[in-house]
Design a protein around this motif. Structure first.
Motif, PDB file in Angstrom:
ATOM      1  N   PHE A  25       0.845  -1.189   0.000  1.00 23.19           N
ATOM      2  CA  PHE A  25       0.000   0.000   0.000  1.00 23.19           C
ATOM      3  C   PHE A  25       0.883   1.243   0.000  1.00 23.19           C
ATOM      4  CE2 PHE A  25      -2.103  -3.422   2.266  1.00 23.19           C
ATOM      5  CZ  PHE A  25      -3.363  -3.463   1.660  1.00 23.19           C
ATOM      6  N   LEU A  26       0.582   2.148  -0.909  1.00 15.61           N
ATOM      7  CA  LEU A  26       1.275   3.440  -0.928  1.00 15.61           C
ATOM      8  C   LEU A  26       0.384   4.491  -0.289  1.00 15.61           C
ATOM      9  CD1 LEU A  26       3.120   1.995  -2.970  1.00 15.61           C
ATOM     10  CD2 LEU A  26       3.155   4.113  -4.285  1.00 15.61           C
ATOM     11  N   ASP A  27       0.919   5.202   0.672  1.00 10.96           N
ATOM     12  CA  ASP A  27       0.232   6.350   1.262  1.00 10.96           C
ATOM     13  C   ASP A  27       0.719   7.591   0.517  1.00 10.96           C
ATOM     14  OD1 ASP A  27      -0.995   8.253   2.771  1.00 10.96           O
ATOM     15  OD2 ASP A  27       0.169   7.907   4.590  1.00 10.96           O
ATOM     16  N   VAL A  28      -0.090   8.053  -0.433  1.00 11.00           N
ATOM     17  CA  VAL A  28       0.293   9.177  -1.286  1.00 11.00           C
ATOM     18  C   VAL A  28      -0.241  10.471  -0.681  1.00 11.00           C
ATOM     19  CG1 VAL A  28       0.129  10.195  -3.579  1.00 11.00           C
ATOM     20  CG2 VAL A  28       0.245   7.701  -3.327  1.00 11.00           C
ATOM     21  N   LYS A  29       0.671  11.398  -0.438  1.00 13.19           N
ATOM     22  CA  LYS A  29       0.290  12.694   0.119  1.00 13.19           C
ATOM     23  C   LYS A  29       0.429  13.773  -0.961  1.00 13.19           C
ATOM     24  CE  LYS A  29       1.366  11.810   4.982  1.00 13.19           C
ATOM     25  NZ  LYS A  29       1.237  10.360   4.830  1.00 13.19           N
ATOM     26  N   LEU A  30      -0.628  14.566  -1.118  1.00 14.69           N
ATOM     27  CA  LEU A  30      -0.639  15.673  -2.058  1.00 14.69           C
ATOM     28  C   LEU A  30      -0.370  16.952  -1.280  1.00 14.69           C
ATOM     29  CD1 LEU A  30      -3.809  14.660  -4.119  1.00 14.69           C
ATOM     30  CD2 LEU A  30      -1.435  13.870  -4.382  1.00 14.69           C
ATOM     31  N   ILE A  31       0.629  17.704  -1.717  1.00 18.32           N
ATOM     32  CA  ILE A  31       1.149  18.828  -0.931  1.00 18.32           C
ATOM     33  C   ILE A  31       1.089  20.103  -1.767  1.00 18.32           C
ATOM     34  CG2 ILE A  31       3.152  19.689   0.346  1.00 18.32           C
ATOM     35  CD1 ILE A  31       4.042  16.703   0.545  1.00 18.32           C
ATOM     36  N   ASP A  32       0.583  21.177  -1.141  1.00 16.70           N
ATOM     37  CA  ASP A  32       0.447  22.432  -1.887  1.00 16.70           C
ATOM     38  C   ASP A  32       1.724  23.272  -1.810  1.00 16.70           C
ATOM     39  OD1 ASP A  32       0.503  23.754   0.547  1.00 16.70           O
ATOM     40  OD2 ASP A  32      -1.626  24.247   0.580  1.00 16.70           O
ATOM     41  N   ALA A  33       1.651  24.487  -2.351  1.00 11.43           N
ATOM     42  CA  ALA A  33       2.830  25.354  -2.450  1.00 11.43           C
ATOM     43  C   ALA A  33       3.351  25.796  -1.088  1.00 11.43           C
ATOM     44  CB  ALA A  33       2.501  26.576  -3.306  1.00 11.43           C
ATOM     45  N   ASP A  34       2.501  25.726  -0.069  1.00 11.08           N
ATOM     46  CA  ASP A  34       2.911  26.107   1.289  1.00 11.08           C
ATOM     47  C   ASP A  34       3.369  24.909   2.111  1.00 11.08           C
ATOM     48  OD1 ASP A  34       2.288  28.837   0.903  1.00 11.08           O
ATOM     49  OD2 ASP A  34       0.157  28.384   1.195  1.00 11.08           O
ATOM     50  N   ASP A  35       3.601  23.787   1.433  1.00 13.17           N
ATOM     51  CA  ASP A  35       4.012  22.535   2.096  1.00 13.17           C
ATOM     52  C   ASP A  35       2.944  22.000   3.043  1.00 13.17           C
ATOM     53  OD1 ASP A  35       6.369  21.889   0.874  1.00 13.17           O
ATOM     54  OD2 ASP A  35       7.627  22.999   2.276  1.00 13.17           O
ATOM     55  N   VAL A  36       1.697  22.280   2.729  1.00 15.68           N
ATOM     56  CA  VAL A  36       0.571  21.757   3.503  1.00 15.68           C
ATOM     57  C   VAL A  36       0.004  20.532   2.784  1.00 15.68           C
ATOM     58  CG1 VAL A  36      -1.758  22.219   4.381  1.00 15.68           C
ATOM     59  CG2 VAL A  36      -0.006  24.015   4.441  1.00 15.68           C
ATOM     60  N   ILE A  37      -0.219  19.449   3.532  1.00 15.39           N
ATOM     61  CA  ILE A  37      -0.821  18.248   2.942  1.00 15.39           C
ATOM     62  C   ILE A  37      -2.314  18.514   2.756  1.00 15.39           C
ATOM     63  CG2 ILE A  37      -1.325  15.804   3.276  1.00 15.39           C
ATOM     64  CD1 ILE A  37       1.215  15.660   5.008  1.00 15.39           C
ATOM     65  N   VAL A  38      -2.742  18.538   1.504  1.00 15.49           N
ATOM     66  CA  VAL A  38      -4.152  18.836   1.224  1.00 15.49           C
ATOM     67  C   VAL A  38      -4.983  17.565   1.085  1.00 15.49           C
ATOM     68  CG1 VAL A  38      -3.670  21.067   0.186  1.00 15.49           C
ATOM     69  CG2 VAL A  38      -3.677  19.025  -1.269  1.00 15.49           C
ATOM     70  N   GLU A  39      -4.310  16.449   0.865  1.00 21.00           N
ATOM     71  CA  GLU A  39      -5.033  15.181   0.781  1.00 21.00           C
ATOM     72  C   GLU A  39      -4.063  14.016   0.907  1.00 21.00           C
ATOM     73  OE1 GLU A  39      -8.456  13.005  -1.970  1.00 21.00           O
ATOM     74  OE2 GLU A  39      -7.172  14.526  -2.881  1.00 21.00           O
ATOM     75  N   SER A  40      -4.531  12.942   1.526  1.00 28.53           N
ATOM     76  CA  SER A  40      -3.787  11.685   1.569  1.00 28.53           C
ATOM     77  C   SER A  40      -4.674  10.599   0.997  1.00 28.53           C
ATOM     78  CB  SER A  40      -3.398  11.324   3.003  1.00 28.53           C
ATOM     79  OG  SER A  40      -2.453  12.228   3.517  1.00 28.53           O
ATOM     80  N   THR A  41      -4.090   9.760   0.167  1.00 28.22           N
ATOM     81  CA  THR A  41      -4.881   8.691  -0.443  1.00 28.22           C
ATOM     82  C   THR A  41      -4.060   7.408  -0.496  1.00 28.22           C
ATOM     83  OG1 THR A  41      -6.200   8.071  -2.381  1.00 28.22           O
ATOM     84  CG2 THR A  41      -4.170   9.308  -2.786  1.00 28.22           C
TER      85      THR A  41
END
Length: 256
Positions: A205-221
């Motif tokens: 299982f890969l825990d993929v984190k989507l990160i915005d320009a401010d280095d904030v995680i906006v979603e994990s899937t």
């Protein structure tokens, strides 16, 4: 006569300086004393646990395990900031103390989070077993054949596990998710990945984190292949999101 006296004085002073220098050199490194104290601390722990097994010590498991760890720490704590002639031995000393500290920390979770306790305790044991094995093989630490066999077996398991983890890490670095579709604000991403680890995975299982320009995680899937993932096999990994992001990061959990 004065020249003779002066020469003798110079000679004596030189010998004195050599003796002092030799003494300082011998006392600077803690290599030999550390090896002796590791043997002493390991035996103290082993003897204490023998007393537990024989019934001489009657404490709850978490209590006697804490005492067992302290048996070693009481002897080895003084090497926390010690100087060693061998940099490798200095690192091994640090690693061993870290292993003891991890086992001591694990016991805080014995009653509240047993899985966390087991994880930390095992990690500490893995560090201790690999360190002790190296100390026997390379630095002359002496211990019984039975004790060494148990540690050696565990150290081999740890090595194999670390080798697999290193290959998994390399495979993870090769993953490149590409956007293949965008519709109604949703974006689809895919990556074709080959299992280059040489290991068959029952699941991964890969825990993929989507990160915005401010280095904030906006979603994990969570992204995973369907079913088994055999070595040398290629699979398609995919996910969808309606979030805007600048970069992705991922870690993996796997079972084989």
């Amino acid at each position: 006569m004065k020249k003779v006296i002066l020469a003798l004085s110079t000679l004596l002073l030189s010998l004195s300086m050599v003796a002092c220098s030799s003494t300082e050199s011998e006392e600077k490194g803690k290599d030999k004393s550390f090896i002796k104290d590791v043997k002493k601390s390991f035996e103290a722990r082993s003897n204490y646990l023998d007393d537990v097994d024989s019934g001489k010590v009657t404490l709850d498991e978490d209590e006697y395990l804490k005492e067992a760890v302290l048996k070693e720490k009481e002897i080895l704590e003084k090497y926390k900031d010690a100087e060693f002639d061998s940099p490798e031995l200095g690192k091994l000393a640090k690693d061993y103390l870290d292993g003891l500290n991890k086992q001591e920390e694990s016991l805080k979770y014995y009653t509240s989070d047993f899985m966390k306790y087991e994880k930390l305790w095992t990690e500490g044991y893995d560090v201790r077993s690999t360190t002790l094995t190296t100390l026997v093989d390379k630095f002359g630490l002496e211990m019984t054949d039975e004790a060494f066999k148990e540690l050696k077996n565990n150290a081999q398991v740890v090595k194999e596990k670390n080798d697999i983890q290193a290959k998994v890490d390399e495979m993870l670095k090769s993953i490149k998710f590409e956007k293949v579709k965008e519709e109604y604000g949703w974006k689809d991403y895919e990556a074709i990945v080959e299992n280059t680890t040489g290991v068959d995975f029952e699941s991964i299982f890969l825990d993929v984190k989507l990160i915005d320009a401010d280095d904030v995680i906006v979603e994990s899937t969570i992204v995973s292949p369907n079913g088994l993932w055999n070595k040398d096999q290629k699979v398609k990994l995919e996910f969808s999101t309606d979030k805007n992001f600048e970069k992705m990061e991922w870690t993996a959990e796997y079972y084989k």
